[in-house]
Design an enzyme around this catalytic site. Structure first.
Site, PDB file in Angstrom:
ATOM      1  N   LYS A 106       0.862  -1.120  -0.094  1.00 34.13           N
ATOM      2  CA  LYS A 106       0.181   0.028   0.023  1.00 34.13           C
ATOM      3  C   LYS A 106       0.879   1.462  -0.036  1.00 34.13           C
ATOM      4  O   LYS A 106       1.521   1.565   1.136  1.00 34.13           O
ATOM      5  CB  LYS A 106      -1.006  -0.021   1.162  1.00 34.13           C
ATOM      6  CG  LYS A 106      -2.023   1.262   1.039  1.00 34.13           C
ATOM      7  CD  LYS A 106      -2.901   1.192   2.457  1.00 34.13           C
ATOM      8  CE  LYS A 106      -4.103   2.081   2.110  1.00 34.13           C
ATOM      9  NZ  LYS A 106      -3.535   3.463   1.922  1.00 34.13           N
ATOM     10  N   ASP A 143       2.141   4.836   0.080  1.00 41.36           N
ATOM     11  CA  ASP A 143       1.867   6.075   0.695  1.00 41.36           C
ATOM     12  C   ASP A 143       2.106   7.201  -0.335  1.00 41.36           C
ATOM     13  O   ASP A 143       3.012   8.276  -0.311  1.00 41.36           O
ATOM     14  CB  ASP A 143       2.864   6.403   1.870  1.00 41.36           C
ATOM     15  CG  ASP A 143       2.143   7.448   2.929  1.00 41.36           C
ATOM     16  OD1 ASP A 143       1.268   7.861   2.832  1.00 41.36           O
ATOM     17  OD2 ASP A 143       3.079   7.603   3.825  1.00 41.36           O
ATOM     18  N   GLU A 196       3.487   2.079   4.565  1.00 43.47           N
ATOM     19  CA  GLU A 196       2.042   2.281   4.909  1.00 43.47           C
ATOM     20  C   GLU A 196       1.287   0.822   5.224  1.00 43.47           C
ATOM     21  O   GLU A 196       0.494   0.830   6.285  1.00 43.47           O
ATOM     22  CB  GLU A 196       0.998   2.948   3.858  1.00 43.47           C
ATOM     23  CG  GLU A 196      -0.043   3.678   4.605  1.00 43.47           C
ATOM     24  CD  GLU A 196      -0.788   4.286   3.564  1.00 43.47           C
ATOM     25  OE1 GLU A 196      -1.933   4.801   3.964  1.00 43.47           O
ATOM     26  OE2 GLU A 196      -0.294   4.560   2.525  1.00 43.47           O
TER      27      GLU A 196
END
Length: 306
Positions: free
Chosen positions: A22, A24, A161
């Site tokens: 994921k 950022d 993240e």
């Protein structure tokens, strides 16, 4: 079109899932047609001018719609505050050359005029990998992994993240959350609307804290105030440029005196993002830290994250 969103949840397991980092960064749909590229944010705002290095996406195909996340890497790790600075002014050539962004592409939604939304993710991914992605220096394919737990631990160690899990057979549903994509993060973030600010005691005219709100059925609900992360001169300038003075507080309820005393009210039109450690029983953010102004988001799209 708005991008498909991931649902917060526990990390799934099983051969029907694949896993990605994921990133950022900022979610962007890149639409190439008629020899031009248009970059749109999550709220369909045109941000093409902010990222001129992505103009070369036209080399991929004469007609293609990509989904991905634009990131600005510092030491090999995405820096969200540094990325947001690119949205606060013109993308000067020297800035683009010194701090170029990377578009981490992870999906293809249309190719040569053929919609791919109802194709399984595994098929869309294979189609994406067949494109000549190396033709665009600012483009990178977001890797996929089969071991979600190992990826989750690796992202934690690197200060990243989190992880997104995607079902191999999942279809793409624009603007919706669904069971096909699950996100698991190491830190909590929340976008909020600014309803006012309080000045610094030691610096006349400087913003010491922001009064934050999250819209619900009753109006703008007070979510607390944030002071950490506001000291930088760029942050102060960007906030002063965007906060429009208002005569009355925009919040649905009367603020507690410790929060509202000496406040300057503003129109509820500026969206910011904060990191936090959770919510109190009274609906306030715990230990919020300012991350940046979200010029790519509108107040109407702000909701409390689970």
């Amino acid at each position: 079109m708005q991008p498909m969103l991931a649902t917060p949840g526990a990390l799934p397991d099983g051969p029907e899932w694949v896993f990605e980092v994921k990133w950022d960064g900022m979610r962007l749909l890149a639409d190439v047609a008629d020899g031009r590229v248009r970059l749109a944010s999550r709220t369909e705002r045109d941000v093409t001018a902010s990222f001129p290095e992505l103009a070369e996406l036209t080399r991929l195909a004469p007609d293609v719609l990509l989904d991905g996340e634009v990131v600005l890497l510092e030491g090999g790790v995405p820096s969200f505050p540094a990325l947001l600075e690119r949205l606060h002014g013109p993308a000067l050539p020297r800035t683009v050359q010194a701090r170029p962004v990377t578009y981490m592409v992870f999906d293809v939604l249309r190719l040569y005029g053929v919609p791919l939304l109802d194709r399984p993710f595994e098929e869309r991914r294979a189609t994406l990998e067949r494109l000549d992605l190396a033709a665009v220096p600012a483009l990178s394919l977001s890797p996929t992994y089969s071991d979600g737990r190992a990826l989750f631990e690796a992202t934690l160690e690197r200060g990243m993240e989190g992880v997104v899990a995607k079902r191999r057979d999942g279809v793409y549903r624009p603007g919706r959350r669904g069971p096909g994509w699950t996100k698991v993060t190491h830190r909590q973030t929340q976008v909020c609307v600014v309803g006012g600010w309080r000045p610094e005691r030691a610096g006349p005219g400087r913003i010491g804290s922001l009064l934050l709100g999250v819209p619900d059925a009753a109006g703008l609900r007070f979510a607390g105030r944030v002071g950490s992360g506001l000291a930088g001169e760029t942050t102060q300038r960007v906030l002063r440029d965007r906060l429009v003075e208002a005569e009355q507080p925009p919040f649905a309820e009367r603020l507690p005196r410790p929060d509202g005393a000496g406040a300057h009210w503003c129109e509820p039109q500026t969206v910011v993002e904060v990191a936090h450690t959770g919510w109190t029983e009274g609906g306030r953010l715990r230990q919020p830290v300012f991350r940046g102004v979200r010029d790519d988001l509108d107040p109407d799209h702000v909701r409390q994250e689970a």
